[in-house]
Design an enzyme around this catalytic site. Structure first.
Site, short mmCIF file in Angstrom:
data_model
loop_
_atom_site.label_atom_id
_atom_site.label_comp_id
_atom_site.label_asym_id
_atom_site.label_seq_id
_atom_site.Cartn_x
_atom_site.Cartn_y
_atom_site.Cartn_z
N ARG A 222 -22.78 -23.09 15.06
CA ARG A 222 -21.42 -22.65 15.42
C ARG A 222 -21.10 -23.19 16.80
O ARG A 222 -21.95 -23.19 17.69
CB ARG A 222 -21.31 -21.12 15.42
CG ARG A 222 -21.32 -20.47 14.03
CD ARG A 222 -20.05 -20.78 13.24
NE ARG A 222 -20.00 -20.12 11.95
CZ ARG A 222 -20.39 -20.67 10.79
NH1 ARG A 222 -20.87 -21.91 10.78
NH2 ARG A 222 -20.29 -20.00 9.65
N HIS A 270 -17.36 -30.31 10.44
CA HIS A 270 -17.99 -29.14 9.82
C HIS A 270 -18.33 -29.40 8.34
O HIS A 270 -17.89 -28.68 7.45
CB HIS A 270 -17.08 -27.90 9.94
CG HIS A 270 -17.83 -26.60 9.85
ND1 HIS A 270 -17.53 -25.51 10.61
CD2 HIS A 270 -18.88 -26.23 9.08
CE1 HIS A 270 -18.36 -24.51 10.30
NE2 HIS A 270 -19.18 -24.93 9.35
N1 LIG Z 1 -22.36 -26.40 9.83
C1 LIG Z 1 -22.41 -25.91 8.63
O1 LIG Z 1 -21.87 -26.50 7.70
C2 LIG Z 1 -23.16 -24.62 8.38
C3 LIG Z 1 -23.46 -24.24 7.06
C4 LIG Z 1 -24.18 -23.09 6.85
C5 LIG Z 1 -24.60 -22.31 7.92
N2 LIG Z 1 -24.29 -22.69 9.18
C6 LIG Z 1 -24.75 -21.87 10.33
O2 LIG Z 1 -26.17 -21.82 10.30
C7 LIG Z 1 -26.57 -20.51 10.68
C8 LIG Z 1 -27.99 -20.24 10.20
O3 LIG Z 1 -27.98 -20.04 8.78
P1 LIG Z 1 -29.27 -19.46 8.04
O4 LIG Z 1 -28.88 -19.27 6.62
O5 LIG Z 1 -30.48 -20.25 8.35
O6 LIG Z 1 -29.38 -18.03 8.78
P2 LIG Z 1 -30.62 -17.03 8.83
O7 LIG Z 1 -31.49 -17.22 7.63
O8 LIG Z 1 -30.03 -15.68 9.07
O9 LIG Z 1 -31.46 -17.49 10.11
C9 LIG Z 1 -31.05 -17.22 11.40
C10 LIG Z 1 -32.21 -17.51 12.36
O10 LIG Z 1 -31.76 -17.35 13.71
C11 LIG Z 1 -32.66 -16.50 14.40
N3 LIG Z 1 -31.95 -15.75 15.44
C12 LIG Z 1 -30.85 -14.97 15.31
N4 LIG Z 1 -30.50 -14.43 16.49
C13 LIG Z 1 -31.41 -14.87 17.38
C14 LIG Z 1 -31.61 -14.64 18.77
N5 LIG Z 1 -30.78 -13.86 19.48
N6 LIG Z 1 -32.65 -15.23 19.37
C15 LIG Z 1 -33.50 -16.01 18.67
N7 LIG Z 1 -33.38 -16.27 17.34
C16 LIG Z 1 -32.34 -15.69 16.72
C17 LIG Z 1 -33.23 -15.58 13.35
O11 LIG Z 1 -34.44 -15.01 13.83
P3 LIG Z 1 -35.34 -14.04 12.90
O12 LIG Z 1 -35.89 -14.92 11.81
O13 LIG Z 1 -36.39 -13.56 13.81
O14 LIG Z 1 -34.41 -12.98 12.38
C18 LIG Z 1 -33.39 -16.54 12.19
O15 LIG Z 1 -34.60 -17.24 12.30
C19 LIG Z 1 -25.50 -19.61 10.08
O16 LIG Z 1 -25.41 -18.38 10.77
C20 LIG Z 1 -24.24 -20.44 10.26
O17 LIG Z 1 -23.60 -20.10 11.47
C21 LIG Z 1 -23.57 -23.82 9.44
#
Ligand SMILES: NC(=O)c1ccc[n+]([C@@H]2O[C@H](COP(=O)([O-])OP(=O)(O)OC[C@H]3O[C@@H](n4cnc5c(N)ncnc54)[C@H](OP(=O)(O)O)[C@@H]3O)[C@@H](O)[C@H]2O)c1
Length: 307
Positions: A222, A270
């Site tokens: 993001r 994006h």
């Molecule tokens: N550009 C695009 O097209 C696109 C598409 C899809 C998603 N995204 C973005 O990618 C993000 C990640 O997706 P995902 O499915 O992988 O999410 P996810 O499975 O919820 O993984 C999030 C990761 O971030 C870590 N995290 C969260 N808050 C943190 C903090 N304060 N300090 C350190 N680590 C932290 C979490 O730690 P823990 O494992 O310890 O909980 C987890 O490992 C989404 O939230 C979205 O914004 C972008």
């Protein structure tokens, strides 16, 4: 069963058709049409009126992996589970996008293209892989997929998350105290964190300064996680060699934004991992069937944590 569908963009027909096929018998209303008392809402960046008009639902499905936009909606009903997409075809896309960006950098595709255009036959010194550490901020569904995709190339891989992980071949760092050491090991920094109060503005001057000189930032999470001015200053000063950006504080990126024409920035609108209708509907329909049987589902958002 009544479903309120508020899909992204102009894809309402595709979503309705796929949902009708996956959940035969369900009555599907596409917003701004709204049933009196829907059982489930499937939404993407919902307008504030939606929850006010829709009434109570059993669960809200977010038609994306990131939930920051839905958590900001003032009318979001309390106590209703919010269920996000988990992978649903996005992990493979993200792995492709990040691998391409890392290899373009490592194999110096841009430098060789410039040499070709200058008509010059010149072999540049190779980077040592040991000095080309890839650090993945956020080691969730997408971060893990990116690490898996990069592993066969032999780059040192590190990941930073809130909680410590054990993943073969990945150095795990967790929590704010370990962020500096993680950044120092990241010649390429891949941001795959959710946007939450603790991650917004995380990649500011202080954080970027901790990266090795000449580092490359890839932000596919993001836009608000990065402080734009600090990134531009680091690129201008040569402390960072490049940035690959797919997400921005304001989207579409405003026409006058300095990112557009910066020589060290490659940007895309994006598209690193888009929501795929069929994969997403299959996942959501399977979860609705589980909920209807009284079973639990994965991907339920922790509102206090923000992801
Ligand atoms: N550009 C695009 O097209 C696109 C598409 C899809 C998603 N995204 C973005 O990618 C993000 C990640 O997706 P995902 O499915 O992988 O999410 P996810 O499975 O919820 O993984 C999030 C990761 O971030 C870590 N995290 C969260 N808050 C943190 C903090 N304060 N300090 C350190 N680590 C932290 C979490 O730690 P823990 O494992 O310890 O909980 C987890 O490992 C989404 O939230 C979205 O914004 C972008």
């Amino acid at each position: 069963m009544d479903i309120l569908l508020q899909p992204p963009g102009d894809e309402a027909d595709a979503w309705r058709t796929a949902l009708a096929a996956a959940l035969p018998g369900a009555r599907i209303a596409v917003w701004p049409e709204a049933p009196e008392d829907p059982d489930y809402a499937l939404v993407w960046k919902p307008p504030v009126e939606l929850f006010a008009r829709a009434g109570p639902v059993k669960a809200i499905f977010n038609l994306g992996a990131g939930v920051n936009a839905i958590l900001d909606v003032a009318s979001l009903p309390a106590g209703v589970p919010i269920i996000r997409l988990e992978d649903a075809g996005m992990a493979a896309q993200m792995a492709e996008y990040v691998t391409l960006a890392v290899l373009r950098d490592y194999r110096e595709a841009d430098a060789y293209a410039a040499l070709q255009h200058a008509g010059r036959w010149l072999r540049r010194p190779r980077f040592e892989k040991a000095e080309f550490g890839v650090g993945i901020l956020g080691f969730g569904v997408l971060g893990v997929a990116v690490a898996r995709a990069l592993m066969p190339f032999g780059f040192p891989i590190a990941a930073w998350s809130r909680t410590r992980k054990t993943a073969p071949g990945v150095a795990s760092f967790s929590g704010p105290a370990e962020l500096p050491a993680f950044l120092a090991a990241s010649r390429v920094l891949v941001c795959l964190l959710p946007s939450t109060p603790s991650t917004r503005g995380l990649l500011d001057r202080a954080a970027l300064d901790r990266l090795p000189r000449g580092a490359h930032l890839i932000n596919v999470a993001r836009g608000e996680i990065v402080v734009d001015e600090d990134l531009i200053a680091a690129l201008d000063a040569g402390r960072l060699s490049r940035a690959t950006l797919d997400v921005f504080r304001e989207e579409p990126l405003p026409s006058g934004h300095p990112f557009w024409h910066h020589s060290r920035i490659a940007l895309t609108p994006h598209i690193s991992a888009v929501t795929l209708v069929d994969d997403s509907v299959a996942q959501i329909a399977a979860k609705i069937r589980r909920l209807e049987r009284g079973e639990s589902v994965t991907g339920v958002v922790d509102r206090a944590r923000g992801y």
